[in-house]
Scaffold this active site. Structure first.
Site, mmCIF file in Angstrom:
data_model
loop_
_atom_site.group_PDB
_atom_site.id
_atom_site.type_symbol
_atom_site.label_atom_id
_atom_site.label_comp_id
_atom_site.label_asym_id
_atom_site.label_seq_id
_atom_site.Cartn_x
_atom_site.Cartn_y
_atom_site.Cartn_z
ATOM 1 N N HIS A 114 4.801 0.292 0.072
ATOM 2 C CA HIS A 114 5.553 -0.510 1.052
ATOM 3 C C HIS A 114 4.743 -1.715 1.495
ATOM 4 O O HIS A 114 3.508 -1.725 1.411
ATOM 5 C CB HIS A 114 5.943 0.344 2.257
ATOM 6 C CG HIS A 114 4.765 0.960 2.960
ATOM 7 N ND1 HIS A 114 4.164 2.116 2.522
ATOM 8 C CD2 HIS A 114 4.072 0.576 4.066
ATOM 9 C CE1 HIS A 114 3.160 2.418 3.325
ATOM 10 N NE2 HIS A 114 3.074 1.495 4.270
ATOM 11 N N HIS A 134 5.403 6.756 7.983
ATOM 12 C CA HIS A 134 5.544 5.739 9.026
ATOM 13 C C HIS A 134 6.929 5.853 9.644
ATOM 14 O O HIS A 134 7.917 6.030 8.921
ATOM 15 C CB HIS A 134 5.462 4.322 8.443
ATOM 16 C CG HIS A 134 4.085 3.815 8.149
ATOM 17 N ND1 HIS A 134 3.005 4.029 8.969
ATOM 18 C CD2 HIS A 134 3.618 3.060 7.131
ATOM 19 C CE1 HIS A 134 1.942 3.430 8.457
ATOM 20 N NE2 HIS A 134 2.278 2.851 7.340
ATOM 21 N N HIS A 175 0.399 5.761 0.999
ATOM 22 C CA HIS A 175 -0.433 6.829 1.564
ATOM 23 C C HIS A 175 0.444 8.050 1.749
ATOM 24 O O HIS A 175 1.682 7.966 1.687
ATOM 25 C CB HIS A 175 -1.065 6.380 2.885
ATOM 26 C CG HIS A 175 -0.173 5.538 3.738
ATOM 27 N ND1 HIS A 175 0.949 6.045 4.339
ATOM 28 C CD2 HIS A 175 -0.201 4.215 4.047
ATOM 29 C CE1 HIS A 175 1.542 5.070 5.010
ATOM 30 N NE2 HIS A 175 0.881 3.941 4.846
ATOM 31 N N CYS A 219 5.033 0.902 15.113
ATOM 32 C CA CYS A 219 4.805 1.800 13.974
ATOM 33 C C CYS A 219 4.096 3.058 14.487
ATOM 34 O O CYS A 219 3.000 2.972 15.034
ATOM 35 C CB CYS A 219 3.969 1.090 12.917
ATOM 36 S SG CYS A 219 3.586 2.127 11.489
ATOM 37 N N GLU A 235 0.826 -1.211 0.000
ATOM 38 C CA GLU A 235 0.000 0.000 0.000
ATOM 39 C C GLU A 235 0.856 1.256 0.000
ATOM 40 O O GLU A 235 2.070 1.210 0.239
ATOM 41 C CB GLU A 235 -0.926 -0.002 1.225
ATOM 42 C CG GLU A 235 -0.189 0.050 2.555
ATOM 43 C CD GLU A 235 -1.127 -0.081 3.763
ATOM 44 O OE1 GLU A 235 -2.154 -0.763 3.655
ATOM 45 O OE2 GLU A 235 -0.798 0.506 4.813
#
Lengths: 171, 171
Positions: free
Chosen positions: B132, B98, B94, B146, B92
């Site tokens: 990732h 992270h 975004h 995370c 995914e």
């Protein structure tokens, strides 16, 4: 996958944990307050591990900024603190919260007036306004991750003894 | 020093890491997507460890919210993900970043088109927009912390094969 400035993720990358402590290419940072042990050397920037140099004495408290920081768009900062034997952080309180996870060794946290022993993987949630202090009474290094809001208030120090200590926040 | 709702620090407290995995009183959470292995059972809320029950098979991916969340004033969320043998998270991307620190075991992260091996203490900074995926090719559980902004965009899934996978974000 190149290196980026501390805390900034301009490009994605992996930063290796070093066997000696610390992370590859991530500098150890100076502290807000005086050294946390009488025999500790002055702390400067650019150290790559929790030692002042080859054969030098371990620094009392070492701090790494792992993610976030002034150059970052993140709303958080991820920091790592490592306390040498006998070291402690400032006894302090602030409105912002801490989320702490122990990565290495054993230590203690003072929360209000209660002391809690800590070991690897233990989580500490520190509420707004709670007086707190991390301590390492052991012979091995005690290290923990600490997440905070990027936008936060400055700590109020509460030291009630003459023991020199290091702030968990930047100066 | 009483227990607080997941992620909320109404009062300061220590949450013990459990020997079996997970944290005392912190529930394992359901995932956004289907189970990440064909033989994994359906995932429900309220699990206290990375197993469906005594003697049950390990879940493919388990998620814990350690700090922050809807009931919190924090600008961040601290989560822990644990991947069983053979498990993977969604492929995914975004806009939010992270910051990942490996807590347990060995695994891999796909960043763009490059795969990087990961071990305990390694740090991964994932930049905005970077495709990732985390994978566990090993026989032991692979677990990582995370950190993300509390206010963040939803991931876009990029799965290009039929392998079922679990999202690293809540559904």
């Amino acid at each position: 996958m190149s290196e980026a400035p501390p805390g900034q993720a301009v490009r994605s990358h992996v930063v290796r944990r070093e066997a000696a402590g610390g992370w590859q290419g991530v500098p150890a940072l100076p502290y807000a307050h005086e050294a946390s042990r009488d025999d500790a050397p002055a702390v400067g920037g650019g150290l790559s591990a929790s030692h002042a140099g080859p054969g030098g004495p371990p620094l009392a408290v070492t701090r790494w900024l792992l993610a976030g920081g002034p150059a970052s768009a993140c709303a958080f900062e991820l920091r790592y603190f490592e306390l040498g034997p006998g070291a402690r952080t400032s006894h302090e309180r602030h409105r912002h919260q801490h989320a702490v996870v122990v990565l290495r060794g054993r230590g203690e946290v003072l929360l209000g007036e209660q002391v809690h022993g800590l070991g690897p993987g233990d989580l500490v949630r520190i509420a707004p306004g709670e007086p707190h202090q991390f301590r390492n009474p052991a012979e091995e290094p005690f290290g923990f991750l600490c997440v905070v809001d990027a936008d936060r208030d400055r700590p109020v120090r509460l030291d009630d003894d003459d023991a020199p200590s290091c702030g968990i926040e930047p100066g």
